[in-house]
Design a protein around this motif. Structure first.
Motif, short mmCIF file in Angstrom:
data_model
loop_
_atom_site.label_atom_id
_atom_site.label_comp_id
_atom_site.label_asym_id
_atom_site.label_seq_id
_atom_site.Cartn_x
_atom_site.Cartn_y
_atom_site.Cartn_z
N LYS A 199 -72.66 0.24 -29.83
CA LYS A 199 -71.07 0.60 -29.88
C LYS A 199 -70.56 -0.29 -28.72
O LYS A 199 -71.39 -0.53 -27.42
CB LYS A 199 -70.88 1.29 -29.34
N ARG A 200 -69.88 -0.61 -28.86
CA ARG A 200 -68.73 -1.28 -27.89
C ARG A 200 -67.73 -0.58 -27.16
O ARG A 200 -66.61 -0.14 -27.74
CB ARG A 200 -67.79 -2.33 -28.48
N GLU A 201 -67.78 -0.80 -25.67
CA GLU A 201 -67.40 0.22 -25.09
C GLU A 201 -67.25 -0.90 -23.25
O GLU A 201 -68.19 -1.92 -23.10
CB GLU A 201 -68.14 1.15 -24.36
N ASN A 202 -66.50 -1.25 -23.05
CA ASN A 202 -65.42 -2.27 -21.98
C ASN A 202 -66.02 -3.43 -21.98
O ASN A 202 -66.08 -4.10 -21.08
CB ASN A 202 -66.18 -1.48 -20.69
N ASP A 203 -66.16 -4.26 -23.95
CA ASP A 203 -66.00 -5.72 -23.52
C ASP A 203 -67.63 -5.55 -23.43
O ASP A 203 -68.46 -6.71 -24.01
CB ASP A 203 -65.81 -6.53 -22.96
N GLU A 204 -68.65 -5.14 -23.75
CA GLU A 204 -70.50 -4.53 -23.90
C GLU A 204 -70.89 -4.03 -24.80
O GLU A 204 -69.65 -2.89 -25.27
CB GLU A 204 -70.73 -4.30 -22.56
N LEU A 205 -71.56 -4.28 -25.60
CA LEU A 205 -72.70 -3.35 -26.05
C LEU A 205 -73.47 -2.75 -25.84
O LEU A 205 -74.37 -2.93 -24.79
CB LEU A 205 -73.40 -4.50 -27.51
N TYR A 206 -73.83 -1.61 -26.26
CA TYR A 206 -74.73 -0.58 -25.76
C TYR A 206 -74.84 0.62 -27.13
O TYR A 206 -74.95 0.46 -27.90
CB TYR A 206 -73.96 0.82 -25.10
N VAL A 207 -76.77 0.12 -26.61
CA VAL A 207 -77.71 0.66 -27.97
C VAL A 207 -77.99 2.46 -27.57
O VAL A 207 -78.34 3.03 -26.02
CB VAL A 207 -78.61 0.34 -28.01
N SER A 208 -77.19 3.05 -28.30
CA SER A 208 -78.28 4.48 -27.91
C SER A 208 -78.52 5.76 -29.15
O SER A 208 -78.43 5.08 -30.22
CB SER A 208 -76.84 5.93 -27.36
N GLN A 209 -79.40 7.10 -29.07
CA GLN A 209 -79.32 7.92 -29.97
C GLN A 209 -78.41 8.87 -29.89
O GLN A 209 -77.51 9.37 -28.94
CB GLN A 209 -80.78 8.30 -29.68
N VAL A 210 -77.66 9.36 -31.44
CA VAL A 210 -76.76 10.28 -31.68
C VAL A 210 -77.61 11.16 -32.62
O VAL A 210 -78.06 10.96 -33.42
CB VAL A 210 -75.79 9.75 -32.07
N ALA A 222 -74.75 19.73 -39.18
CA ALA A 222 -73.73 19.07 -39.50
C ALA A 222 -72.29 19.66 -40.56
O ALA A 222 -71.78 19.12 -39.86
CB ALA A 222 -73.85 17.46 -39.75
N ASP A 223 -73.38 20.25 -41.57
CA ASP A 223 -72.56 20.51 -42.35
C ASP A 223 -72.11 22.15 -41.74
O ASP A 223 -70.73 22.39 -42.62
CB ASP A 223 -73.92 21.42 -43.08
N LEU A 224 -72.16 22.51 -40.39
CA LEU A 224 -71.53 23.71 -39.91
C LEU A 224 -70.10 23.32 -39.13
O LEU A 224 -70.51 23.85 -38.20
CB LEU A 224 -72.27 24.66 -39.72
N GLU A 225 -70.34 21.89 -39.26
CA GLU A 225 -69.72 21.45 -37.76
C GLU A 225 -69.77 21.51 -36.43
O GLU A 225 -69.34 21.39 -35.70
CB GLU A 225 -67.75 22.13 -37.86
N GLY A 226 -71.10 20.84 -36.79
CA GLY A 226 -71.87 20.74 -35.27
C GLY A 226 -71.11 19.87 -34.90
O GLY A 226 -70.72 18.50 -35.53
N ILE A 227 -71.65 18.73 -33.60
CA ILE A 227 -70.83 18.02 -32.49
C ILE A 227 -72.42 17.51 -32.07
O ILE A 227 -73.03 17.40 -32.00
CB ILE A 227 -70.30 18.90 -31.05
N GLU A 228 -71.49 16.02 -32.65
CA GLU A 228 -72.75 15.12 -32.26
C GLU A 228 -72.80 15.22 -30.24
O GLU A 228 -72.04 15.04 -29.50
CB GLU A 228 -71.94 13.99 -32.73
N THR A 229 -74.79 15.13 -30.38
CA THR A 229 -74.78 14.62 -28.60
C THR A 229 -74.88 13.18 -28.52
O THR A 229 -76.23 12.72 -28.99
CB THR A 229 -75.37 15.01 -27.83
N VAL A 230 -74.37 12.47 -27.40
CA VAL A 230 -75.04 11.34 -27.30
C VAL A 230 -76.55 11.21 -26.25
O VAL A 230 -76.27 11.48 -25.50
CB VAL A 230 -73.66 10.25 -26.55
N GLY A 231 -77.39 10.54 -26.18
CA GLY A 231 -78.57 10.35 -25.69
C GLY A 231 -78.16 9.47 -24.52
O GLY A 231 -77.02 8.22 -24.46
N LYS A 232 -79.18 8.64 -23.76
CA LYS A 232 -79.06 7.20 -22.87
C LYS A 232 -78.86 6.26 -23.20
O LYS A 232 -79.52 5.94 -24.43
CB LYS A 232 -80.66 7.68 -22.10
N SER A 233 -77.74 5.20 -22.88
CA SER A 233 -77.72 4.35 -23.21
C SER A 233 -77.71 2.69 -22.71
O SER A 233 -78.25 3.54 -21.57
CB SER A 233 -75.93 4.12 -22.75
N TYR A 234 -78.67 1.84 -23.90
CA TYR A 234 -79.23 0.41 -22.72
C TYR A 234 -78.22 -0.10 -23.26
O TYR A 234 -77.66 -0.66 -24.27
CB TYR A 234 -80.43 0.62 -24.00
N LYS A 235 -77.51 -0.98 -22.03
CA LYS A 235 -76.67 -2.64 -22.41
C LYS A 235 -77.95 -3.54 -22.87
O LYS A 235 -78.74 -3.73 -22.47
CB LYS A 235 -76.24 -2.89 -21.12
#
Length: 550
Positions: free
Chosen positions: A448-459, A464-477
């Motif tokens: 994902k791009r944020e503040n003109d930088e790219l980051y990798v993370s696990q989501v 999901a079929d019951l409208e679950g919400i995504e949670t984002v783990g630790k990000s790595y630039k």
């Protein structure tokens, strides 16, 4: 067989350099998607004249097969996944090649332009009659459709609704010796409010319409609950309905027979699980060989792995079939290994494709979308990669369960490591792409791009079929647009995500994730590209290759 070498492609012994004029001039047949492939992670053919079940460790649900001469063709349920109705070809019933899809888009178009999880194409039936191949497939919300062709490797006709009605499922035709035609089918309780019954009606010989003379030929409520999925045959003066009962993961294979097409039918259980690990062994196809052998192809429900395909020997005693290994009581149990069919010749190993170099100018047959595709979702290129464009999140959608532009394929084995090389070119902050394990719960490796930088993370998104919400783990630039992403799948569907900058040293990202099945389908693996809001110049993900290894 297709072998990928860095920026080159080897097809049938011909070296073709990517990004060059020679590649563009290669004959169309050389670049076709039906090139024979051999998976690195699953092969049923053991190379010594025997095979191991399942013959396809992939989600080809409700398989049906027809033999025409020395060729076998299989189709299977595809539900909301498009293109639908896969067409597989075999010469020996063990080695199968994915050669086509009979349904490029699903009708009604306005309905299936958005994800319809668990809806769409249910258990189909493939037959050959007077020079034409037919597929009869049910949509439980609309009725029974028919499509046909004189060559299963090419285009099929547009779907024709031959029997309308909510809850009509599992059609199987029979053309009788006197030229009359009939159609067997069942009910989906979720739509019709009734189930566990089989019906037969007359059908025009050209299969374009049915006659309203429907007869209830078998009621399974007393002894054969949840009977469904009939397949219609005739042998030695008997009409046969092969039909599963007892439930998808807990049932058995039943056969009914009668001297009259409209019954009454007598019943016999011909295969059950017994002491084997193959649960719910049922729903499939009886086929024979040119040498006179009989075989039965069916599925086994394995949760996140989907409904995998098994091949069982079959014999006849007193005009009743016995499927699998006879227990001594006329009821068979599934075999885990067995000698290959005698088809008069020996054929080389072949499997459906999983790895892909994206070198052809059409998308590989292993890939499907979650709804009827739009041209601007993604395109093959002449430069050896597939480009996915970042699409706006649909209004009202809370997670990927409601997103149509997911490019996915079936899991090919019980364990594997999938590695992909991608380049992500985000044009604006908030654009992202993902390497995805999709099901009722899902997880993906996000770039994902944020503040003109790219980051990798696990989501991760549970339920999901019951409208679950995504949670984002630790990000790595990450500094490079070019990345290697990896998902390792272990027994039980346990997934570990990782990434690399050079394709050699990988860093694990996030916690382990236990995959779940989708609605009536197994977990799938693939890609998506996404953004918030609409723009006139979206970013994109270029997919160079994906490789499946043990």
């Amino acid at each position: 067989m297709v072998r990928r070498k860095k920026s080159a492609l080897v097809l049938n012994g011909v070296f073709v350099k990517k990004n060059c004029f020679l590649f563009l001039l290669a004959p169309l047949w050389l670049l076709g998607q039906t090139q024979q492939t051999i998976s690195e992670v699953w092969q049923s053919d053991q190379g010594d004249g025997t095979y191991a079940n399942p013959i396809l460790h992939a989600d080809y649900s409700d398989p049906d097969v027809v033999r025409v001469g020395e060729d076998y063709y299989m189709t299977a349920s595809s539900f909301n996944c498009i293109p639908g109705l896969p067409i597989l070809h075999s010469k020996d019933l063990v080695n199968w090649q994915l050669v086509n899809h009979a349904l490029p888009k699903q009708v009604p178009l306005d309905v299936f332009d958005v994800p319809q999880h668990g809806n769409g194409v249910w258990a189909p039936c493939i037959r050959f009659h007077e020079g034409m191949y037919y597929i009869f497939y049910p949509d439980p919300d609309f009725g029974i459709y028919m499509i046909k062709t004189d060559d299963p490797n090419t285009n099929w006709s547009e779907p024709q609704l031959i029997k309308s009605g909510k809850g009509l499922i599992d059609p199987a035709p029979l053309w009788d010796d006197d030229g009359q035609a009939y159609l067997a089918y069942a009910f989906a309780g979720s739509r019709a409010g009734i189930k566990s019954m089989l019906l037969v009606c007359s059908m025009s010989p050209d299969a374009t319409r049915t006659v309203e003379n429907d007869v209830l030929v078998f009621d399974g409520h007393e002894k054969q609950p949840t009977i469904e999925g009939p397949k219609f045959y005739k042998r030695n003066g008997y009409y046969y309905l092969f039909a599963p009962a007892g439930g998808v993961s807990t049932g058995w294979q039943l056969v009914l027979r009668s001297k009259n097409v409209f019954g009454p039918y007598e019943e016999k259980i011909v295969m059950e699980q017994g002491a084997t690990p193959i649960n719910g062994p049922h729903q499939g196809a009886w086929v024979d060989t040119i040498t006179g052998e009989d075989w039965f192809i069916h599925f086994q429900d394995k949760g996140a792995y989907g409904r995998v395909v098994h091949l069982q020997p079959m014999k006849w005693e007193n005009d009743w079939p016995i499927i699998g290994k006879d227990q001594g009581n006329g009821v068979g149990v599934p075999v885990l290994e067995y000698k290959k069919s005698n088809v008069g010749k020996t054929y080389p190993k072949v499997t459906p494709p999983d790895s892909d170099g994206f070198n052809a100018t059409s998308l590989g047959l292993q890939w499907q979308w979650h709804a009827n595709p739009k041209l601007y979702w993604g395109l093959p290129t002449s430069n050896g990669y597939f480009r996915l464009f970042c699409q706006a999140i649909p209004e009202g959608v809370t997670n990927l369960w409601g997103v149509p532009n997911l490019l996915l394929q079936k899991w090919p084995s019980k364990t594997f490591t999938a590695t992909t090389k991608v380049t992500f070119r985000a044009h604006e902050d908030g654009e992202k792409a993902g390497f995805l394990i999709m099901g009722r719960s899902y997880a993906y490796l996000e770039v994902k791009r944020e503040n003109d930088e790219l980051y990798v993370s696990q989501v991760i998104c549970n339920n999901a079929d019951l409208e679950g919400i995504e949670t984002v783990g630790k990000s790595y630039k990450v500094k490079s647009y070019e990345l290697y992403l990896r998902i390792a799948v272990d027994k039980g569907g346990k997934c570990q995500f990782g990434y690399s900058k050079d394709g050699k040293t990988f860093k694990n990202v996030g916690e382990g994730f236990i995959a779940r099945e989708g609605k009536w389908i197994g977990a799938k693996i693939g890609y998506f590209a996404q953004r918030k809001g609409v723009t006139n110049n979206a970013g994109y993900l270029d997919i160079d290759w994906i490789r499946f290894m043990p």
